[in-house]
Write an enzyme that holds these catalytic residues in place. Structure first.
Site, PDB file in Angstrom:
ATOM      1  N   LYS A   1      48.426  37.695  39.612  1.00 51.83           N
ATOM      2  CA  LYS A   1      48.814  36.979  40.834  1.00 51.83           C
ATOM      3  C   LYS A   1      50.295  36.663  40.832  1.00 51.83           C
ATOM      4  O   LYS A   1      50.955  36.735  41.871  1.00 51.83           O
ATOM      5  CB  LYS A   1      48.008  35.686  40.969  1.00 51.83           C
ATOM      6  CG  LYS A   1      46.575  35.912  41.408  1.00 51.83           C
ATOM      7  CD  LYS A   1      45.838  34.597  41.515  1.00 51.83           C
ATOM      8  CE  LYS A   1      44.343  34.776  41.632  1.00 51.83           C
ATOM      9  NZ  LYS A   1      43.611  33.557  41.275  1.00 51.83           N
TER      10      LYS A   1
ATOM     11  N   LYS B   1      38.406  50.178  46.934  1.00 46.28           N
ATOM     12  CA  LYS B   1      37.502  49.028  46.874  1.00 46.28           C
ATOM     13  C   LYS B   1      37.659  48.192  48.155  1.00 46.28           C
ATOM     14  O   LYS B   1      38.783  47.936  48.594  1.00 46.28           O
ATOM     15  CB  LYS B   1      37.885  48.170  45.657  1.00 46.28           C
ATOM     16  CG  LYS B   1      37.123  46.873  45.562  1.00 46.28           C
ATOM     17  CD  LYS B   1      37.677  45.997  44.446  1.00 46.28           C
ATOM     18  CE  LYS B   1      36.845  44.769  44.293  1.00 46.28           C
ATOM     19  NZ  LYS B   1      37.280  43.516  44.606  1.00 46.28           N
TER      20      LYS B   1
ATOM     21  N   LYS C   1      39.613  42.107  51.369  1.00 45.55           N
ATOM     22  CA  LYS C   1      40.409  41.504  52.453  1.00 45.55           C
ATOM     23  C   LYS C   1      41.869  41.884  52.295  1.00 45.55           C
ATOM     24  O   LYS C   1      42.567  42.126  53.266  1.00 45.55           O
ATOM     25  CB  LYS C   1      40.294  39.970  52.394  1.00 45.55           C
ATOM     26  CG  LYS C   1      38.975  39.443  52.871  1.00 45.55           C
ATOM     27  CD  LYS C   1      38.929  37.928  52.817  1.00 45.55           C
ATOM     28  CE  LYS C   1      38.599  37.380  51.452  1.00 45.55           C
ATOM     29  NZ  LYS C   1      37.206  37.397  51.055  1.00 45.55           N
TER      30      LYS C   1
HETATM   31  P1  ADP Z   1      38.296  40.109  48.490  1.00 48.08           P
HETATM   32  O1  ADP Z   1      38.688  41.188  47.521  1.00 48.08           O
HETATM   33  O2  ADP Z   1      37.909  40.651  49.809  1.00 48.08           O
HETATM   34  O3  ADP Z   1      39.356  39.020  48.579  1.00 48.08           O
HETATM   35  P2  ADP Z   1      36.941  38.230  46.809  1.00 48.08           P
HETATM   36  O4  ADP Z   1      37.868  38.525  45.688  1.00 48.08           O
HETATM   37  O5  ADP Z   1      37.074  36.916  47.526  1.00 48.08           O
HETATM   38  O6  ADP Z   1      37.012  39.425  47.879  1.00 48.08           O
HETATM   39  O7  ADP Z   1      35.458  38.418  46.280  1.00 48.08           O
HETATM   40  C1  ADP Z   1      34.422  37.468  46.361  1.00 48.08           C
HETATM   41  C2  ADP Z   1      33.226  38.013  45.641  1.00 48.08           C
HETATM   42  O8  ADP Z   1      32.767  39.249  46.223  1.00 48.08           O
HETATM   43  C3  ADP Z   1      33.504  38.343  44.159  1.00 48.08           C
HETATM   44  O9  ADP Z   1      32.387  37.909  43.403  1.00 48.08           O
HETATM   45  C4  ADP Z   1      33.626  39.838  44.103  1.00 48.08           C
HETATM   46  O10 ADP Z   1      33.169  40.341  42.871  1.00 48.08           O
HETATM   47  C5  ADP Z   1      32.734  40.303  45.270  1.00 48.08           C
HETATM   48  N1  ADP Z   1      33.323  41.514  45.879  1.00 48.08           N
HETATM   49  C6  ADP Z   1      34.463  41.558  46.599  1.00 48.08           C
HETATM   50  N2  ADP Z   1      34.733  42.816  47.035  1.00 48.08           N
HETATM   51  C7  ADP Z   1      33.735  43.585  46.568  1.00 48.08           C
HETATM   52  C8  ADP Z   1      33.441  44.993  46.662  1.00 48.08           C
HETATM   53  N3  ADP Z   1      34.235  45.821  47.324  1.00 48.08           N
HETATM   54  N4  ADP Z   1      32.335  45.461  46.046  1.00 48.08           N
HETATM   55  C9  ADP Z   1      31.524  44.617  45.364  1.00 48.08           C
HETATM   56  N5  ADP Z   1      31.748  43.284  45.238  1.00 48.08           N
HETATM   57  C10 ADP Z   1      32.826  42.760  45.816  1.00 48.08           C
END
Ligand code: ADP
Ligand code: TRP
Length: 323
Positions: free
Chosen positions: A113, A193, A196
């Site tokens: 980060k 992947k 957001k």
């Molecule tokens: P983002 O990457 O959209 O910001 P987060 O990091 O807030 O998502 O993820 C929240 C939860 O959702 C975590 O437990 C993460 O492992 C799961 N997650 C996020 N994106 C994926 C994905 N593409 N495939 C599977 N699990 C995901």
């Protein structure tokens, strides 16, 4: 009874990746008979990166509504907002004083980060200590998290062990992580992947029109209608396979290798499947977000339920430290 605990950051509206990768597996775990689940919205953690109050509050509502809409039973379990239990901040301080500086300096997620973000604040640095407080405050046994959070769980155990050793008693319970190895990474509309931060999400809770636009916009190769297509290298097929039954996947595989079947057809099938699976949840989500007081009531009731547990554990710590 085993106590399962996990935190969900309020940073946006949950998408298909969050639903398949975190929310649905979490709900499944919470349905086990011999377990009680503590699921909370980590709105203090989200302040490390999200300063806009409206956006943060909207996201708390969106995340809570998504869990409830997808079937989390908040009445049988514990569902609350981190900031409603200020004891977590007090415990955070005590834990800070048992956390070696180099441990935080070497955390992967901080390094990642601090390389990416313009605003590198101390909250970002001590993020894992607050996360340890989240877990230790409720005597959690098991903490389901994604792989990226494993190091934070190891830190939690180290911090708890350091405090216990210092006071010469097992004041804090050492939790175990449950890493979701079997959960697949959901690809986004561009094949990376879904996240957001990449702007490639399929927003299952967004209005039908936008959802359709996202699905129809999934990137494929440029093979024409009359050419056979390779399902195993296609993103639409990958997403379809995450949602369809074994028979459905088999049929779609046949379609791909049969000339006359285009990517547009496959995308429409995928959209139908998403609507079938998430249509009812979306209605519930719309209902909840239209009446935020329904969500608020759940969260306030959840805080009432967990407060005595938090106070008991905090009392144990203060007593052991001589406060
Ligand atoms: P983002 O990457 O959209 O910001 P987060 O990091 O807030 O998502 O993820 C929240 C939860 O959702 C975590 O437990 C993460 O492992 C799961 N997650 C996020 N994106 C994926 C994905 N593409 N495939 C599977 N699990 C995901
Ligand atoms: N850091 C976690 C994440 O980004 C969210 C979180 C905060 C959490 N506190 C927690 C997860 C306690 C498990 C337990 O996904």
């Amino acid at each position: 009874m085993a106590r399962i605990l996990t935190g969900i950051q309020s940073s946006g509206t949950p998408h298909l990746g969050n639903a398949l990768g975190a929310i649905e597996p979490g709900i499944e775990l919470s349905q086990k008979k011999d377990a009680e689940s503590f699921f909370f919205i980590a709105d203090l953690h989200s302040l490390t990166s999200l300063k806009d109050r409206e956006k943060r509050q909207e996201s708390v509502n969106a995340v809570a509504a998504a869990w409830l809409a997808l079937g989390f039973d908040a009445n049988r379990n514990f569902f609350y907002r981190q900031s409603d239990i200020p004891a977590v901040c007090e415990l955070n301080w005590y834990l800070n004083c048992f956390t070696p500086f180099p441990m935080l300096a070497n955390a992967h997620s901080f390094k990642d980060k601090s390389d990416r973000l313009a605003n590198v604040n101390a909250g970002l640095f001590t993020y894992p200590v607050l996360m340890a407080a989240d877990i230790l405050l409720y005597d959690a046994d098991f903490v389901p998290v994604g792989k990226d959070q494993q190091q934070h769980l190891e830190m939690t155990r180290d911090i708890a062990g350091a405090l216990n050793r210092s006071v010469g008693a097992e004041i804090l319970k050492l939790p175990e992580s449950v890493i979701r190895e079997d959960v697949k990474t959901v690809p986004g509309t561009d094949g990376q992947k879904m996240s957001k931060s990449y702007g490639n999400t399929i927003d299952i809770f967004s209005p039908a029109k936008l959802l359709k636009k996202q699905v129809m916009g999934i990137i494929t190769d440029s093979k024409g209608m009359d050419e056979p297509k390779d399902p195993d290298s296609c993103n639409v097929f990958a997403l379809y396979s995450l949602l369809a039954s074994a028979d459905g996947i088999g049929e779609m595989r046949e379609n791909y290798i049969t000339p006359g079947y285009g990517y547009g057809h496959a995308k429409k099938e995928l959209l139908n499947l998403i609507n079938e699976k998430y249509g009812a949840a979306r209605e519930k989500y719309d209902l909840l977000t239209a009446k935020p007081q329904l969500i608020e009531e759940q969260l306030v009731a959840g805080a009432e339920k967990v407060r005595p547990i938090a106070n008991e554990v905090l009392g144990r710590v203060k007593n052991a430290l001589g406060y």
